[in-house]
Design a protein around this motif. Structure first.
Motif, PDB file in Angstrom:
ATOM      1  N   ASP B 359       0.828  -1.203   0.000  1.00 58.21           N
ATOM      2  CA  ASP B 359       0.000   0.000   0.000  1.00 58.21           C
ATOM      3  C   ASP B 359       0.855   1.242   0.000  1.00 58.21           C
ATOM      4  N   PHE B 360       1.843   1.212   0.872  1.00 58.91           N
ATOM      5  CA  PHE B 360       2.706   2.366   1.012  1.00 58.91           C
ATOM      6  C   PHE B 360       3.477   2.622  -0.282  1.00 58.91           C
ATOM      7  N   VAL B 361       4.089   1.571  -0.821  1.00 56.56           N
ATOM      8  CA  VAL B 361       4.925   1.747  -2.001  1.00 56.56           C
ATOM      9  C   VAL B 361       4.107   2.236  -3.195  1.00 56.56           C
ATOM     10  N   TRP B 362       2.967   1.619  -3.410  1.00 55.56           N
ATOM     11  CA  TRP B 362       2.188   2.037  -4.576  1.00 55.56           C
ATOM     12  C   TRP B 362       1.510   3.372  -4.349  1.00 55.56           C
ATOM     13  N   GLY B 363       1.183   3.667  -3.102  1.00 60.42           N
ATOM     14  CA  GLY B 363       0.681   5.001  -2.787  1.00 60.42           C
ATOM     15  C   GLY B 363       1.736   6.045  -3.104  1.00 60.42           C
ATOM     16  N   LEU B 364       2.981   5.728  -2.760  1.00 61.60           N
ATOM     17  CA  LEU B 364       4.080   6.646  -3.037  1.00 61.60           C
ATOM     18  C   LEU B 364       4.278   6.826  -4.542  1.00 61.60           C
ATOM     19  N   ILE B 365       4.254   5.706  -5.265  1.00 59.27           N
ATOM     20  CA  ILE B 365       4.462   5.801  -6.713  1.00 59.27           C
ATOM     21  C   ILE B 365       3.327   6.599  -7.356  1.00 59.27           C
ATOM     22  N   ALA B 366       2.099   6.339  -6.912  1.00 65.22           N
ATOM     23  CA  ALA B 366       0.977   7.117  -7.443  1.00 65.22           C
ATOM     24  C   ALA B 366       1.162   8.587  -7.122  1.00 65.22           C
ATOM     25  N   SER B 367       1.675   8.861  -5.915  1.00 61.09           N
ATOM     26  CA  SER B 367       1.852  10.269  -5.545  1.00 61.09           C
ATOM     27  C   SER B 367       2.948  10.920  -6.370  1.00 61.09           C
ATOM     28  N   MET B 368       3.871  10.104  -6.904  1.00 59.60           N
ATOM     29  CA  MET B 368       4.893  10.697  -7.767  1.00 59.60           C
ATOM     30  C   MET B 368       4.249  11.243  -9.040  1.00 59.60           C
ATOM     31  N   TYR B 369       3.329  10.462  -9.593  1.00 59.93           N
ATOM     32  CA  TYR B 369       2.609  10.961 -10.772  1.00 59.93           C
ATOM     33  C   TYR B 369       1.859  12.238 -10.421  1.00 59.93           C
ATOM     34  N   LEU B 370       1.048  12.137  -9.354  1.00 57.29           N
ATOM     35  CA  LEU B 370       0.176  13.252  -9.015  1.00 57.29           C
ATOM     36  C   LEU B 370       0.966  14.454  -8.527  1.00 57.29           C
ATOM     37  N   GLY B 371       2.013  14.201  -7.723  1.00 57.72           N
ATOM     38  CA  GLY B 371       2.822  15.287  -7.199  1.00 57.72           C
ATOM     39  C   GLY B 371       3.484  16.078  -8.308  1.00 57.72           C
ATOM     40  N   ASN B 372       3.916  15.381  -9.339  1.00 57.28           N
ATOM     41  CA  ASN B 372       4.541  16.093 -10.447  1.00 57.28           C
ATOM     42  C   ASN B 372       3.546  16.920 -11.227  1.00 57.28           C
ATOM     43  N   ILE B 373       2.343  16.374 -11.387  1.00 59.17           N
ATOM     44  CA  ILE B 373       1.323  17.166 -12.073  1.00 59.17           C
ATOM     45  C   ILE B 373       1.002  18.402 -11.237  1.00 59.17           C
ATOM     46  N   ALA B 374       0.836  18.204  -9.925  1.00 53.59           N
ATOM     47  CA  ALA B 374       0.575  19.345  -9.039  1.00 53.59           C
ATOM     48  C   ALA B 374       1.704  20.359  -9.164  1.00 53.59           C
ATOM     49  N   GLY B 375       2.944  19.852  -9.158  1.00 46.78           N
ATOM     50  CA  GLY B 375       4.099  20.745  -9.264  1.00 46.78           C
ATOM     51  C   GLY B 375       4.079  21.552 -10.545  1.00 46.78           C
ATOM     52  N   LEU B 376       3.796  20.877 -11.651  1.00 51.41           N
ATOM     53  CA  LEU B 376       3.794  21.567 -12.950  1.00 51.41           C
ATOM     54  C   LEU B 376       2.736  22.669 -12.957  1.00 51.41           C
ATOM     55  N   ILE B 377       1.556  22.348 -12.428  1.00 50.11           N
ATOM     56  CA  ILE B 377       0.490  23.353 -12.402  1.00 50.11           C
ATOM     57  C   ILE B 377       0.940  24.570 -11.596  1.00 50.11           C
ATOM     58  N   VAL B 378       1.502  24.310 -10.417  1.00 56.47           N
ATOM     59  CA  VAL B 378       1.917  25.420  -9.560  1.00 56.47           C
ATOM     60  C   VAL B 378       2.951  26.288 -10.260  1.00 56.47           C
ATOM     61  N   VAL B 379       4.014  25.661 -10.767  1.00 56.15           N
ATOM     62  CA  VAL B 379       5.103  26.502 -11.296  1.00 56.15           C
ATOM     63  C   VAL B 379       4.726  27.190 -12.605  1.00 56.15           C
ATOM     64  N   LEU B 380       3.940  26.507 -13.433  1.00 59.60           N
ATOM     65  CA  LEU B 380       3.594  27.145 -14.704  1.00 59.60           C
ATOM     66  C   LEU B 380       2.701  28.363 -14.500  1.00 59.60           C
ATOM     67  N   THR B 381       1.761  28.267 -13.549  1.00 58.58           N
ATOM     68  CA  THR B 381       0.914  29.443 -13.329  1.00 58.58           C
ATOM     69  C   THR B 381       1.735  30.602 -12.785  1.00 58.58           C
ATOM     70  N   CYS B 382       2.884  30.286 -12.213  1.00 52.96           N
ATOM     71  CA  CYS B 382       3.701  31.351 -11.642  1.00 52.96           C
ATOM     72  C   CYS B 382       4.726  31.922 -12.621  1.00 52.96           C
ATOM     73  N   VAL B 383       4.813  31.350 -13.826  1.00 53.67           N
ATOM     74  CA  VAL B 383       5.832  31.821 -14.771  1.00 53.67           C
ATOM     75  C   VAL B 383       5.789  33.333 -14.954  1.00 53.67           C
ATOM     76  N   PRO B 384       4.617  33.923 -15.221  1.00 48.76           N
ATOM     77  CA  PRO B 384       4.601  35.385 -15.404  1.00 48.76           C
ATOM     78  C   PRO B 384       5.096  36.113 -14.159  1.00 48.76           C
ATOM     79  N   LEU B 385       4.738  35.579 -12.998  1.00 47.18           N
ATOM     80  CA  LEU B 385       5.163  36.198 -11.746  1.00 47.18           C
ATOM     81  C   LEU B 385       6.683  36.186 -11.621  1.00 47.18           C
ATOM     82  N   PHE B 386       7.272  35.009 -11.890  1.00 51.68           N
ATOM     83  CA  PHE B 386       8.731  34.901 -11.793  1.00 51.68           C
ATOM     84  C   PHE B 386       9.401  35.844 -12.782  1.00 51.68           C
ATOM     85  N   ALA B 387       8.862  35.847 -14.029  1.00 50.69           N
ATOM     86  CA  ALA B 387       9.480  36.685 -15.053  1.00 50.69           C
ATOM     87  C   ALA B 387       9.382  38.152 -14.664  1.00 50.69           C
ATOM     88  N   ALA B 388       8.323  38.491 -13.931  1.00 51.30           N
ATOM     89  CA  ALA B 388       8.137  39.889 -13.544  1.00 51.30           C
ATOM     90  C   ALA B 388       9.207  40.363 -12.575  1.00 51.30           C
TER      91      ALA B 388
END
Lengths: 171, 504, 333
Positions: B359-388
């Motif tokens: 459970d733990f291992v596959w939960g972790l692996i699933a979270s790798m998929y989801l965590g990366n998607i979450a990460g991409l959403i967060v950083v991409l929405t901030c691109v204009p902010l960073f560039a500013a």
């Protein structure tokens, strides 16, 4: 700040002298490395392989040789072809930041990072950026508060503090 | 497919509202950590570890805890690129190679494009690495066991040879700079004999020169000094401030699919070994420069020069979790702290983790998929902010950057001495850049020097001084040969061209 | 229910073990730095972070404990930092054997007498491990094979150079006349992996570093370097517990070695400072988490303080001097 543009456009150092200075720096480093590796032993032992000083010794040697080559190449440049490494005006600008930065680095030891950073950013903005006083106080104040919260409170990374923080009971 | 089923189950575990909230929290904290050079991923994870103590005792809590911590790790991987691109200051060691083309792009007013490329490639690299972990972990996990000292040395040699190639700078200056890097790496305790080298009795030098301090000084401070020569007025080009830049960059990125694939392979390999994300990013950059049709223009702001290291760093960072989970060997300091966490929660990393804690291992692996998607959403929405940020006038941003650099240098080892070293490295960076001493081989030598030398000398102890151990089996022999081929590639390709020029 | 019992027990323990509790008037006024003179992920690091976690979870302290790694110069960086913080009660340090070995092997000027002893947390065991693919079942079989192969032919992997692992290796060599090629690595986890991969022939890993590989059937323990068996009788693998591993002494290899996991403070601190921390650690050691850590890592749970602790350290120092002298590990020797 009152000299003519001609004055500030004059070369402070020639390319040649800069090259020679840096080559000398490398040679000195190489020599230091060689001296210490001789102490450590530079041999390749039958069973143990290289001794601790084996690699540093050859590193030092290569650094010395390379710096001699670089120095020779710099010396071969004719005086007439020597370009400006940095112009007086440029050097002044660089030093107006470098010197305060060095003082800042020294100040951190006494006052801790927060007070020194406040002074440094404030003076930088006031003297070089010519910002009004309230801005030159507000911006650094905001910056150090943010750093304090992020480092000390969120991530519990203690940064150097000085008498001021101890006085405020934050140390 | 067993894996698919387990993964599906894993998504079920990971996709609770609490866990999703934890994911975003983790990613945002991670990005902050990545941006500030003073905070490593290890800091963030270490600080939150005690919090997760209580968490791990509720049912399914260990999964939530590791989701939170691993998302900090993803966030830090994403965040490291931001300051590299904007200010030439790598927030994390593995984003040094991103500065080579990312910073010139930002100077040309393409900060948004560079950031988008960096984030997207990071995502692609990590995503492919997770796919590999999902389906190949039993096969790949054992691979790291094949790596003893000679193999490690061959990996470092390979990294080095892949990166050092034709350089535009004068050869003797390259040589001097590179050897200076190796010499700096040698300062401190010698791993093999335990004696102190090049410290001359100074207690400051006991710990050696840290890579991050050198890089902050050489790149960050050096760059500010260079910029100053051209006056104090802010000449930043207006960066585009809307989300269009993201879509435009996305349209362009598929063109570099080959670079992405190559970099992912390099990254996964380096992660599993484990060689680390930092060497992976350098190796990938070097390989891309060599094989890209635009290779000669690398370093002047080519988007491929951002894609390659970011993809590899993220792929390596992700796949490094595999040896950590299955062998208990951490691939990075952050992974080491995570590892400590696992044990405190009562999970024992090791070959049996995948069997006993499904459970733990596959939960972790699933979270790798989801965590990366979450990460991409967060950083991409901030691109204009960073560039500013680039619009902030120089006389405000410059002192703040220097303060950040000072904090970053200090926190590496909690040593005031390192703030001084940062200033010294800053002056050197300024002089070297103006005199065409290349900085990249210097920092690579600092990164690899110590490990490469230890691995070599361990190998020599094993073989009792016999060099042939570097060709003793297929694995090490292939890597050594490949390294030599890459080193002499300019000559080999010239020879090939000659042969092709006179057919028959 | 369990927790409340544990809390009651811990309170009782604290009362019994630290008569100084009443005299305890001082407490930290800011966060306490917990210096670790070793890298992240190692045994000392894990223990310090576990203490941090336990203190935070049970609210044993108003302020936090902040673990900080100062691993440079084989730990000299951390020790010098504490040595130079005379009188500072907000700094504690966890030690491993490098407390003795680093100054002896490198000549860096510090000694445990420069610090203030606070509390011994536990002693870490050492076990002689071989790869389970080999046929060696006892230390004698293995050492005979080493002898037969010839000097330097078989490899002993260990953490660091001229530190505990190499000291034990040298002691084995002196006792039995065999000769290993000692190969130093940077961390205990890496050492165990090298053994599984067959790059070295044996190691003297701490239990916690090798337990995962043992459970997976890749490693085989031959004996433990303690005077008595480890007391943990719960099965770790299918058919063995830590208790089932014989002592090296009982198999004819007369060597015992334990590594200190203890806490020290800066020189010149007041007795109430020391009392505060001994009280704190008494509470920490009474928690179920701490007991679990002791069991997982098969630690020897001797926990001395005060004069007994200082005497123990002094004896151990003398022993390290003679062991290292015999092995030729002392700087400038």
């Amino acid at each position: 700040m009152s000299e003519s543009p001609e004055e500030s456009g004059r070369a402070a150092f020639g390319q040649k002298s800069a090259e020679l200075a840096v080559a000398a720096f490398f040679f000195a480093i190489g020599a230091i490395v060689i001296v210490d590796s001789l102490r450590l032993g530079t041999g390749w032992q039958e069973v143990h392989g290289p001794q601790p000083g084996y690699f540093p010794f050859y590193l030092g040697l290569i650094i010395c040789v390379a710096s001699l080559v670089n120095a020779t190449r710099a010396l071969l440049v004719k005086r007439a072809d020597d370009k400006a490494f940095v112009e007086v005006g440029q050097l002044k600008l660089v030093l107006t930041v470098l010197v305060p930065t060095a003082i800042y680095a020294a100040l951190v030891t006494w006052t801790g990072i927060y007070a020194a950073s406040f002074l440094y950013i404030a003076l930088f903005m006031r003297l070089l950026g010519k910002y009004p006083l309230w801005k030159a106080v507000a911006v650094p104040a905001g910056v150090i508060v943010v750093f304090f919260v992020v480092f000390e409170q969120w991530f519990k990374v203690p940064l150097p503090k000085g008498p001021l923080e101890n006085l405020l009971g934050l140390g | 497919m067993d894996e698919i089923q387990s993964l599906w189950h894993g998504f079920g575990v990971a996709l609770s509202p609490t866990n999703i909230a934890l994911m975003f929290t983790g990613v945002i904290l991670g990005v902050i950590i990545g941006v500030l050079p003073g905070l490593g991923g290890a800091n963030g994870v270490a600080i939150l570890l005690p919090l997760t103590f209580g968490m791990a005792q509720t049912p399914g809590g260990a999964t939530s805890a590791i989701i939170l911590l691993s998302c900090i790790y993803w966030g830090a991987l994403f965040g490291g690129a931001i300051t590299s691109i904007l200010f030439n200051i790598p927030g994390e060691p593995w984003s040094v190679a991103t500065t080579f083309d990312g910073y010139p792009m930002a100077q040309q007013g393409q900060a948004g494009r560079a950031l988008t490329a960096a984030f997207t490639s990071s995502f692609v690299g990590a995503f492919l690495a997770v796919v590999m972990i999902t389906f190949l972990s039993p096969v790949v996990a054992g691979f790291a066991l094949a790596f003893g000292p000679p193999e490690y040395f061959a990996v470092y040699l390979l990294t080095f040879c892949a990166f050092i190639g034709t350089s535009k700078e004068p050869p003797f200056k390259t040589l001097a700079a590179m050897m200076l890097g190796f010499a700096l790496a040698a300062v401190g305790t010698d791993t093999v004999t335990g004696t102190l080298r090049l410290t001359f009795g100074s207690t400051h030098l006991l710990t050696g020169f840290d890579f991050l301090v050198a890089v902050i000084g050489l790149f960050g401070i050096g760059e500010i000094l260079l910029t100053l020569e051209e006056g104090l007025e802010f000449r930043g080009t207006k960066a585009k401030l809307n989300m269009r830049v993201v879509l435009e960059t996305w349209r362009e990125l598929p063109r570099y699919w080959l670079t992405s694939v190559r970099s992912t392979l390099v990254g996964c390999f380096m992660g599993i070994v484990p060689g680390g994300a930092t060497p992976a990013s350098f190796m990938s950059y070097g390989v891309a420069r060599r094989f890209s049709p635009d290779g000669a223009k690398f370093g002047t702001g080519k988007i491929e020069g951002v894609v390659a290291p970011e993809t590899a760093a993220h792929a390596a960072g992700t796949s490094a979790l595999l040896p950590m989970l299955t062998l208990g060997v951490p691939g990075s300091p952050t992974a080491a702290v995570l590892l400590g966490g696992l044990m405190i929660w009562g999970l024992q990393p090791g070959p049996l983790l995948f069997v006993e804690q499904k459970d733990f291992v596959w939960g972790l692996i699933a979270s790798m998929y989801l965590g990366n998607i979450a990460g991409l959403i967060v950083v991409l929405t901030c691109v204009p902010l960073f560039a500013a940020i680039l619009r902030v006038p120089f006389s405000i941003i410059a002192p703040i950057i220097i303060v950040i650099c000072a904090i970053g240098s200090f926190t590496v080892k909690n040593a005031m001495f390192d703030i001084w070293m940062m200033v010294v490295f800053g002056i050197l960076g300024y002089l070297f850049k103006k005199l065409q001493y290349p900085l990249a081989p210097l920092v690579l030598a600092i990164v690899l020097g110590d490990n490469a030398e230890s691995a070599f000398r361990q190998a020599m102890l094993m073989s009792q001084g016999d060099l042939s151990i570097l060709f003793a089996n297929t694995l090490v022999g292939t890597m050594t040969t490949l390294a030599l081929v890459l080193l002499f590639w300019p000559m080999i390709s010239a020879l090939l061209a000659k042969l092709r020029g006179k057919p028959g | 229910m369990k927790t409340s019992i544990a809390l009651a027990v811990s309170a009782a323990f604290a009362a019994v073990l630290s008569p100084a509790v009443q005299a305890q008037t001082w407490e930290p006024t800011k966060n306490v730095e917990f210096i670790i003179p070793a890298g992240t992920g190692g045994g000392a690091d894990q223990m310090a972070r576990a203490v941090q976690g336990i203190v935070a979870k049970h609210g044993l302290m108003k302020q936090s404990i902040l673990p900080i790694n100062k691993a440079g110069g084989a730990g000299a960086e951390g020790f010098l930092d504490v040595k130079n913080a005379a009188g500072d009660p907000h700094k504690i340090i966890i030690t491993l054997s490098n407390l003795f070995t680093t100054p002896l092997a490198t000549g860096v000027p510090f000694n445990w007498r420069d610090l203030t002893p606070v509390q011994m947390l536990a002693l870490d065991n050492f076990v002689l491990w071989v790869n389970s693919k080999t046929t060696y079942k006892t230390p004698k079989e293995y050492l005979d094979a080493v002898k037969k192969a010839g000097p330097g032919k078989l490899r002993m992997g260990g953490t660091g150079a001229k530190q505990e692992d190499q000291i034990i290796t040298a002691a084995i060599e002196q006792r039995t006349g065999v000769k290993f090629t000692y190969i130093p690595f940077k961390g205990g986890g890496a050492v165990a992996t090298q053994l599984v991969g067959g790059h070295v022939d044996s190691t003297v890993n701490n239990p916690i570093e090798a337990v995962a590989q043992w459970r997976a059937g890749s490693l085989r323990p031959l004996c433990v370097f303690d005077t008595q068996r480890m007391p943990y009788k719960e099965k770790v693998t299918k058919d063995m517990s830590w208790y089932d591993i014989p002592t090296c002494k009982s198999t004819g290899l007369d060597i015992d070695y334990l590594m200190l996991r203890g806490v020290f403070m800066a020189p010149g601190v007041k007795p109430e400072h020391v009392n505060y921390y001994t009280g704190l650690f008494a509470k920490v050691m009474a928690t179920p988490e701490w007991r679990k850590l002791m069991e997982d890592g098969a630690f020897n749970t001797t926990a001395l303080k005060g004069k007994e602790y200082a005497d123990w350290v002094a004896r151990e120092e003398a022993r390290h001097v003679s062991l290292m002298k015999a092995a030729g590990f002392i700087a400038g020797q």
